[in-house]
Enzyme design. Structure first.
Site, PDB file in Angstrom:
ATOM      1  N   TYR A   1       0.796  -1.227   0.000  1.00 59.25           N
ATOM      2  CA  TYR A   1       0.000   0.000   0.000  1.00 59.25           C
ATOM      3  C   TYR A   1       0.832   1.283   0.000  1.00 59.25           C
ATOM      4  O   TYR A   1       0.270   2.372  -0.085  1.00 59.25           O
ATOM      5  CB  TYR A   1      -0.950   0.003   1.207  1.00 59.25           C
ATOM      6  CG  TYR A   1      -1.889  -1.176   1.199  1.00 59.25           C
ATOM      7  CD1 TYR A   1      -2.909  -1.267   0.251  1.00 59.25           C
ATOM      8  CD2 TYR A   1      -1.750  -2.212   2.110  1.00 59.25           C
ATOM      9  CE1 TYR A   1      -3.772  -2.350   0.226  1.00 59.25           C
ATOM     10  CE2 TYR A   1      -2.615  -3.300   2.089  1.00 59.25           C
ATOM     11  CZ  TYR A   1      -3.611  -3.361   1.151  1.00 59.25           C
ATOM     12  OH  TYR A   1      -4.467  -4.432   1.117  1.00 59.25           O
TER      13      TYR A   1
ATOM     14  N   HIS B   1      -8.873   1.354  -5.837  1.00 60.86           N
ATOM     15  CA  HIS B   1      -8.075   0.431  -5.025  1.00 60.86           C
ATOM     16  C   HIS B   1      -6.616   0.821  -5.175  1.00 60.86           C
ATOM     17  O   HIS B   1      -6.149   1.063  -6.296  1.00 60.86           O
ATOM     18  CB  HIS B   1      -8.265  -1.017  -5.467  1.00 60.86           C
ATOM     19  CG  HIS B   1      -9.641  -1.517  -5.213  1.00 60.86           C
ATOM     20  ND1 HIS B   1     -10.065  -1.909  -3.972  1.00 60.86           N
ATOM     21  CD2 HIS B   1     -10.699  -1.655  -6.053  1.00 60.86           C
ATOM     22  CE1 HIS B   1     -11.331  -2.275  -4.050  1.00 60.86           C
ATOM     23  NE2 HIS B   1     -11.741  -2.121  -5.307  1.00 60.86           N
TER      24      HIS B   1
END
Length: 146
Positions: A24, A101
């Protein structure tokens, strides 16, 4: 006329920058919010930026956006793959919905390859890291004529 854009974030995104940075990245959710506000200001958007770990709260915010927002940018996180309730709430909205996302969900575990939210979203941005958020806002600026 200013457009109101809800930027909604689901579970565990409050841990950005701390949780699995190899997937991430190192940016925090506060960094993402600041960038969304910066880009939103360029287009005259009012940004409602929110994050929750409670599914009912996300659904309540979607219901609120249904009445007040010109568009929704949503990163439903894990609820993408599990929540028919989030999908149903979004399906009741008439404004554009963009799903974001941070990671490329199609290169990850098999269960992440399916998103209920994608079936009601006008578009999906995945795999561009946190840059997917400003990309979504830029698209909305064109779509809404901002």
């Amino acid at each position: 006329m200013a457009h109101t854009i809800f930027v909604l974030n689901g579970p565990n995104l409050n841990l950005l920058g701390k949780r699995q940075p190899e997937i991430y990245g190192g940016e925090t959710l506060a960094d993402v919010e600041a960038e969304c506000r910066r880009v939103g200001n360029e287009f005259g958007f009012t940004i409602e930026f929110r994050q929750t770990n409670a599914e009912f709260q996300l659904i309540d915010w979607i219901h609120e956006a249904r009445e007040t927002a010109d568009a929704i940018v949503i990163n439903p996180a894990g609820w993408s793959h599990t929540s028919v309730a989030v999908m149903d709430a979004l399906a009741a909205c008439t404004c554009p919905i963009l799903e974001v996302h941070i990671s490329n969900i199609h290169r990850r575990e098999e269960f992440r390859h399916h998103s209920y939210v994608s079936s009601v979203a006008a578009g999906v941005i995945c795999g561009f890291g946190t840059h997917g958020y400003p990309l979504a806002l830029q698209h909305l600026a064109k779509r809404l004529g901002a």
